[in-house]
Write an enzyme that holds these catalytic residues in place. Structure first.
Site, PDB file in Angstrom:
ATOM      1  N   LYS A 231      16.156 -40.486  -8.015  1.00 64.70           N
ATOM      2  CA  LYS A 231      17.003 -39.512  -7.330  1.00 64.70           C
ATOM      3  C   LYS A 231      16.179 -38.753  -6.277  1.00 64.70           C
ATOM      4  O   LYS A 231      16.605 -38.584  -5.145  1.00 64.70           O
ATOM      5  CB  LYS A 231      17.602 -38.549  -8.361  1.00 64.70           C
ATOM      6  CG  LYS A 231      18.465 -37.484  -7.753  1.00 64.70           C
ATOM      7  CD  LYS A 231      19.111 -36.597  -8.812  1.00 64.70           C
ATOM      8  CE  LYS A 231      19.787 -35.408  -8.124  1.00 64.70           C
ATOM      9  NZ  LYS A 231      20.424 -34.490  -9.060  1.00 64.70           N
ATOM     10  N   GLU A 237       5.577 -41.254 -11.855  1.00 65.05           N
ATOM     11  CA  GLU A 237       5.572 -42.565 -12.522  1.00 65.05           C
ATOM     12  C   GLU A 237       6.227 -43.613 -11.634  1.00 65.05           C
ATOM     13  O   GLU A 237       5.697 -44.714 -11.426  1.00 65.05           O
ATOM     14  CB  GLU A 237       6.355 -42.481 -13.849  1.00 65.05           C
ATOM     15  CG  GLU A 237       5.721 -41.630 -14.920  1.00 65.05           C
ATOM     16  CD  GLU A 237       6.169 -40.174 -14.867  1.00 65.05           C
ATOM     17  OE1 GLU A 237       6.521 -39.680 -13.765  1.00 65.05           O
ATOM     18  OE2 GLU A 237       6.138 -39.526 -15.924  1.00 65.05           O
ATOM     19  N   GLY A 286      20.462 -36.484 -12.834  1.00 63.93           N
ATOM     20  CA  GLY A 286      19.754 -37.732 -13.154  1.00 63.93           C
ATOM     21  C   GLY A 286      20.291 -38.414 -14.404  1.00 63.93           C
ATOM     22  O   GLY A 286      20.566 -39.618 -14.414  1.00 63.93           O
ATOM     23  N   ARG A 287      20.483 -37.636 -15.472  1.00 67.06           N
ATOM     24  CA  ARG A 287      20.912 -38.251 -16.735  1.00 67.06           C
ATOM     25  C   ARG A 287      22.399 -38.557 -16.762  1.00 67.06           C
ATOM     26  O   ARG A 287      22.915 -39.071 -17.768  1.00 67.06           O
ATOM     27  CB  ARG A 287      20.504 -37.363 -17.913  1.00 67.06           C
ATOM     28  CG  ARG A 287      20.968 -35.932 -17.796  1.00 67.06           C
ATOM     29  CD  ARG A 287      20.289 -35.016 -18.793  1.00 67.06           C
ATOM     30  NE  ARG A 287      20.589 -33.607 -18.553  1.00 67.06           N
ATOM     31  CZ  ARG A 287      19.947 -32.834 -17.681  1.00 67.06           C
ATOM     32  NH1 ARG A 287      18.960 -33.332 -16.942  1.00 67.06           N
ATOM     33  NH2 ARG A 287      20.272 -31.565 -17.528  1.00 67.06           N
ATOM     34  N   GLU A 372      17.781 -33.108 -22.971  1.00 70.50           N
ATOM     35  CA  GLU A 372      17.433 -32.579 -21.649  1.00 70.50           C
ATOM     36  C   GLU A 372      18.539 -31.639 -21.162  1.00 70.50           C
ATOM     37  O   GLU A 372      18.268 -30.656 -20.471  1.00 70.50           O
ATOM     38  CB  GLU A 372      17.204 -33.723 -20.651  1.00 70.50           C
ATOM     39  CG  GLU A 372      16.472 -33.282 -19.394  1.00 70.50           C
ATOM     40  CD  GLU A 372      15.942 -34.447 -18.565  1.00 70.50           C
ATOM     41  OE1 GLU A 372      14.798 -34.871 -18.772  1.00 70.50           O
ATOM     42  OE2 GLU A 372      16.690 -34.944 -17.690  1.00 70.50           O
ATOM     43  N   HIS A 403      16.250 -49.848 -43.797  1.00 69.61           N
ATOM     44  CA  HIS A 403      15.023 -50.329 -44.442  1.00 69.61           C
ATOM     45  C   HIS A 403      13.794 -49.600 -43.910  1.00 69.61           C
ATOM     46  O   HIS A 403      12.676 -50.041 -44.139  1.00 69.61           O
ATOM     47  CB  HIS A 403      14.896 -51.845 -44.249  1.00 69.61           C
ATOM     48  CG  HIS A 403      16.067 -52.577 -44.836  1.00 69.61           C
ATOM     49  ND1 HIS A 403      16.107 -52.959 -46.160  1.00 69.61           N
ATOM     50  CD2 HIS A 403      17.264 -52.929 -44.300  1.00 69.61           C
ATOM     51  CE1 HIS A 403      17.278 -53.535 -46.400  1.00 69.61           C
ATOM     52  NE2 HIS A 403      18.001 -53.530 -45.287  1.00 69.61           N
ATOM     53  N   LYS A 517       4.771 -31.886 -15.500  1.00 71.22           N
ATOM     54  CA  LYS A 517       4.567 -32.749 -14.320  1.00 71.22           C
ATOM     55  C   LYS A 517       3.517 -32.131 -13.403  1.00 71.22           C
ATOM     56  O   LYS A 517       2.636 -32.811 -12.892  1.00 71.22           O
ATOM     57  CB  LYS A 517       5.871 -32.881 -13.528  1.00 71.22           C
ATOM     58  CG  LYS A 517       6.895 -33.801 -14.108  1.00 71.22           C
ATOM     59  CD  LYS A 517       8.002 -33.966 -13.072  1.00 71.22           C
ATOM     60  CE  LYS A 517       9.264 -34.539 -13.633  1.00 71.22           C
ATOM     61  NZ  LYS A 517      10.371 -34.501 -12.680  1.00 71.22           N
TER      62      LYS A 517
HETATM   63  O1  F6P Z   1      12.200 -36.180 -16.627  1.00 72.10           O
HETATM   64  C1  F6P Z   1      12.803 -35.309 -15.740  1.00 72.10           C
HETATM   65  C2  F6P Z   1      13.643 -36.004 -14.752  1.00 72.10           C
HETATM   66  O2  F6P Z   1      13.843 -35.074 -13.761  1.00 72.10           O
HETATM   67  C3  F6P Z   1      14.973 -36.514 -15.312  1.00 72.10           C
HETATM   68  O3  F6P Z   1      15.949 -35.540 -15.356  1.00 72.10           O
HETATM   69  C4  F6P Z   1      15.285 -37.603 -14.367  1.00 72.10           C
HETATM   70  O4  F6P Z   1      16.274 -38.424 -14.878  1.00 72.10           O
HETATM   71  C5  F6P Z   1      13.936 -38.251 -14.240  1.00 72.10           C
HETATM   72  O5  F6P Z   1      13.030 -37.163 -14.217  1.00 72.10           O
HETATM   73  C6  F6P Z   1      13.743 -39.139 -13.041  1.00 72.10           C
HETATM   74  O6  F6P Z   1      13.877 -38.449 -11.855  1.00 72.10           O
HETATM   75  P1  F6P Z   1      14.055 -39.225 -10.496  1.00 72.10           P
HETATM   76  O7  F6P Z   1      15.285 -40.040 -10.580  1.00 72.10           O
HETATM   77  O8  F6P Z   1      14.135 -38.159  -9.454  1.00 72.10           O
HETATM   78  O9  F6P Z   1      12.838 -40.102 -10.292  1.00 72.10           O
END
Ligand code: F6P
Length: 553
Positions: A231, A237, A286-287, A372, A403, A517
């Site tokens: 987003k 990452e 995002g979620r 979240e 199990h 972060k």
């Molecule tokens: O982990 C925090 C977060 O902001 C989530 O809410 C989001 O889904 C994820 O990081 C990824 O963010 P982006 O889509 O901006 O890379």
């Protein structure tokens, strides 16, 4: 900031069941007065009175075994089971009855769930801290989009591109994203594996280079499409994995990179051609973003028409959530059972157990959705939350979970409510296996609720006792097809938002993940060994850095 109360929201004396005080009054004890407590009566707000009623009902039900609740009411299953289309939720094995549910419904009304729901659908800036709407329903036709935002056109572009990829020589698609930009498409692609007739799908999220390396090892850059899904297009990452994947693509990067983001300029700067960049809007959290361009990898896997069926399922749930009376509104009822578990009974975790192997990533998906969204300690106004908020959500598919950790669910010292999810029919799987799967699902719910009557052997060997009285909700649908999956996800989305409304918290921001972060960004040069960067580290962090350096020598 003061700690929020562990259980219910109003940790104050509750009037005796005899009704010594009318419900609109509360008693407070002046701590300055020692000896005989001074009892003061003050007027409660309707919300406080509603919470108090919920607590009173819970106090009444707590000592009553589920066995007794069923014995006392032969119609309990009908009374506490609710359906929309072929989807049903059975709350009869929760510590609820008609009066308790009534109190919870009154609480929802006192918390203005209906008004908040309408504000969300109308596009009001319900994400107050960020001044944004929460209109993910508009991505699936369940709400109107803000004027000028061409949702249908954007979806048509995504689906046309997906069909083009499906018809091309692309054999593999790698979605690079994390959190909401990974869990949704990864979970749904797995869930809909019988519908998966496009290129193979892979999902890389972790900055651990092993994730990307293990995924790319068997793939060919000439026939692999890499989708960068972010987003913000800034997430450490994702951008680290994206740069490495771009290097791996080499000369093929010009043709085999695509991007999904709200930051179109950043995608262009990264080198993704405009015709392979798919945008969305800041009114999609995002979620909650799986329904639009973030779902590109899913659309490539299952094709445009099944993707549209998936959206239609979610939109059907949107209409149900928006229009149905609270008394028969599935997301609201699920949320109220959650409030009863978390606040009235004080149970801090929930196990989510799909008896459906293809929903193996669903607990992780709902974990982000609920934790979240509602893992907050301040209200919309910035005041400390007056009660416990999101429970810890965790789980694994049944029967495997039986199990591993079900021992604790049956005989451990904590009560852990369970959400069971099952389909009446298998899809592309053996019918007898499915009958055994369902037999296990129903057996676990019954064993948890009713336990086993004590035998002589149990009396002399207490470790054989099955106490029961452990609650669960069973969610059933006909079969896990694209429509049903969309509807199921939207059920949990709206449940989450309803709980957030009752707690008066913002279910759409996530400031809690920002600080970690920031610290990681500061520590990155330390880990590279850049001069001067280790100064000022906390002694524990400095100690661990030193140890890593020794071990890595
Ligand atoms: O982990 C925090 C977060 O902001 C989530 O809410 C989001 O889904 C994820 O990081 C990824 O963010 P982006 O889509 O901006 O890379």
């Amino acid at each position: 900031m003061p700690e929020p109360a562990a259980g219910g929201p109003i940790p104050r004396p509750v009037p005796a069941a005899s009704g010594a005080l009318p419900a609109v009054f509360r008693r407070t004890v002046d701590p300055a007065v020692t000896g005989a407590a001074l009892v003061v009566q003050e007027i409660m707000t309707p919300l406080e009175a509603a919470w108090e009623r919920v607590h009173r009902e819970a106090a009444r039900l707590r000592p009553v075994h589920l066995r007794t609740l069923f014995a006392d009411d032969p119609a309990r299953f009908e009374r506490l089971s609710f359906a929309f289309e072929d989807l049903s939720i059975d709350l009869s094995k929760e510590k609820l009855d008609a009066a308790a549910l009534d109190a919870l419904l009154a609480l929802a009304r006192a918390a203005n769930v209906e008004g908040r729901r309408e504000a969300m659908f109308a596009g009001a800036p319900v994400n107050r801290t960020e001044g944004r709407a929460a209109l993910h329903m508009a991505l699936r036709g369940g709400a109107a989009a803000p004027p000028g935002d061409d949702v249908e056109g954007a979806l048509a572009d995504v689906l046309a591109f997906a069909e083009g990829v499906r018809a091309s020589s692309v054999t593999d698609v790698v979605n690079i994203g994390i959190g909401g930009s990974d869990l949704g498409p990864a979970m749904a692609t797995r869930a809909l594996s019988p519908d998966h007739d496009g290129p193979r799908g892979h999902f890389v999220s972790n900055v651990d280079g092993a994730h990307l390396a293990d995924t790319l090892r068997r793939l060919d850059p000439a026939t692999t499409l890499v989708i960068i899904a972010s987003k913000t297009f800034t997430t450490l990452e994702t951008m680290t994995n994206a740069r490495s994947a771009r290097a791996w693509l080499g000369d093929h990067a010009a043709d085999n990179l695509a991007a999904v983001s709200t930051d179109l300029a950043a995608c262009a700067a990264f080198g993704v051609p405009a015709e392979r960049v798919f945008g969305f809007w800041d009114w999609v959290g995002g979620r909650y973003s799986l329904w639009g361009a973030i779902g590109l990898s899913l659309a490539i896997a299952i094709g445009a028409s099944r993707f549209r069926a998936f959206l239609a399922g979610a939109a059907a749930m949107d209409r149900h959530f928006r229009d149905a009376a609270l008394e028969e509104n599935l997301p609201v009822l699920l949320a109220l059972a959650g409030i009863s578990r978390r606040n009235a009974m004080g149970w801090p975790t929930v196990a989510l157990i799909p008896y459906d192997q293809r929903l193996e990533r669903f607990p992780a998906y709902v974990q982000q959705l609920e934790m979240e969204s509602n893992g907050k300690s301040v209200t919309q106004d910035g005041a400390p939350a007056a009660c416990a908020t999101a429970p810890v959500v965790w789980g694994e598919p049944g029967t495997n979970a039986q199990h591993s950790f079900f021992q604790l669910l049956h005989q451990g010292t904590d009560v852990i409510p369970v959400d069971f999810i099952a389909a009446a029919r298998p899809r592309g799987a053996d019918a007898e296996h499915h009958r055994l799967l369902l037999a296990n699902c129903l057996a676990q719910g019954a064993a948890l609720a009713f336990g086993r009557p004590q035998t002589e052997a149990d009396r002399s060997a207490p470790h054989l006792a099955f106490p029961g009285d452990r609650p669960s909700t069973t969610i059933l649908h006909r079969e896990l097809d694209p429509f049903a999956l969309g509807r199921l996800i939207a059920l949990y989305e709206h449940k989450t938002v309803t709980m957030g409304a009752i707690w008066n918290i913002n279910s759409f921001d996530q400031f809690g993940v920002e600080f970690g972060k920031e610290l990681a960004q500061r520590l990155a040069p330390v880990m590279r060994g850049e001069d001067g960067t280790a100064a000022g580290l906390h002694q524990s962090t400095a100690g661990l850095v030193a140890r890593i350096r020794v071990l890595d020598r």
